[in-house]
Design a protein around this motif. Structure first.
Motif, short mmCIF file in Angstrom:
data_model
loop_
_atom_site.label_atom_id
_atom_site.label_comp_id
_atom_site.label_asym_id
_atom_site.label_seq_id
_atom_site.Cartn_x
_atom_site.Cartn_y
_atom_site.Cartn_z
N ARG A 135 0.82 -1.22 0.00
CA ARG A 135 0.00 0.00 0.00
C ARG A 135 0.84 1.26 0.00
O ARG A 135 0.48 2.27 -0.62
CB ARG A 135 -0.95 0.00 1.21
N LYS A 138 1.92 1.99 -3.48
CA LYS A 138 0.78 2.49 -4.28
C LYS A 138 0.51 3.95 -3.97
O LYS A 138 0.17 4.73 -4.86
CB LYS A 138 -0.44 1.62 -4.04
N PRO A 148 2.28 1.96 -11.60
CA PRO A 148 3.39 1.28 -10.92
C PRO A 148 4.50 0.82 -11.87
O PRO A 148 5.69 0.96 -11.56
CB PRO A 148 2.73 0.09 -10.23
N ALA A 167 3.44 -4.40 -5.61
CA ALA A 167 2.62 -3.24 -5.99
C ALA A 167 2.72 -2.95 -7.48
O ALA A 167 2.03 -2.05 -7.97
CB ALA A 167 3.06 -2.02 -5.18
#
Length: 193
Positions: A135, A138, A148, A167
Motif C-alpha cells: 500500500r 501504491k 506502478p 505493488a
C-alpha cells in the motif's frame, strides 16, 4: 511501458545510517532499538522519546544519544549524484520513500529541498504504513501520478523491493553506486527501448 520515475529509499541508500552504529555499540539493546524504530517509523514515537528510552538503558543522556548516533548519518553523495543526473535529464521524476517519521528528517529534507531533488516524498510516519506493505508503494505511485510499472524503487532491503514488486513497480536492491547505475540502466533499456 516507459519508466518515468525513480524512487529512492533514504537510510541505507541516500544516507548511511547511525542506527547501525547504535545496534553495534549496544547489541544487548537490539530488540529495544528495533521496537522503538518500528514505532518511530509508524509515527507513534517521536525522536525525543526514542532518545530518552535508549538513554535510560545506557550511560548517555538523550542529547548524547542524538548527537552520537543521529549526528553520524552521512550523505551517500555518489547515490545522490546518480539521482541528480537522472533528474537533470528531464525524463524522470525523482522521489523519496522512507520508513521514518518526519521529525527525524528535518535536516535531511531541508538538504534535499535546497537541491530541489524530489518531486514527491512519502514518509511512513505520515501515513502509518511501513514498507514492505504494498500500500505504501501504491500511495507513492499515486502521488507521482503514474502507473506502478512506470516506476523503479531503489532500496537496500530485498523485502522492501519485494513489496514494491507486489505493488507492480520495478525494483533494485542497492549494494553499491556502480551496481545501482547498472541495474537502473538495464531496466531502462528493457522498458524504454
Amino acid at each position: 511501458m516507459a519508466i518515468k520515475a525513480i524512487v529512492f529509499d533514504c537510510f541505507g541508500v541516500l544516507i548511511k545510517s547511525g542506527h547501525n552504529l547504535l545496534r553495534q555499540d549496544f547489541p544487548e539493546l537490539k530488540n529495544l532499538v528495533d521496537d522503538l524504530q518500528a514505532k518511530s517509523d509508524l509515527g507513534v514515537l517521536d525522536r525525543d522519546d526514542f532518545n530518552e528510552q535508549i538513554a535510560a538503558k545506557t550511560n548517555f543522556t538523550a542529547k548524547e544519544i542524538d548527537d552520537r548516533y543521529w549526528g553520524t548519518n552521512k550523505y551517500n553523495h555518489s547515490v545522490i549524484e546518480i539521482a541528480e543526473n537522472f533528474k537533470k535529464t528531464g525524463q524522470y521524476k525523482i522521489a523519496l520513500l522512507s520508513n521514518i517519521s518526519r521529525d527525524w528528517m528535518t535536516d535531511i529534507l531541508n538538504y534535499f529541498d535546497d537541491k530541489k531533488l524530489f518531486d514527491e516524498v512519502v514518509l511512513s510516519g505520515d501515513i502509518n504504513i511501513v514498507k514492505p506493505n504494498p500500500r505504501i508503494f501504491k500511495i507513492m505511485v499515486d502521488k507521482l501520478g503514474l502507473k506502478p510499472e512506470e516506476c523503479i524503487m531503489v532500496d537496500d532491503l530485498a523485502s522492501n523491493i519485494n513489496g514494491a514488486r507486489l505493488a507492480g513497480m520495478h525494483g533494485v536492491v542497492f549494494f553499491s553506486p556502480e551496481q545501482l547505475i547498472s541495474d537502473i540502466n538495464n531496466i531502462l533499456d528493457l522498458n524504454n527501448a
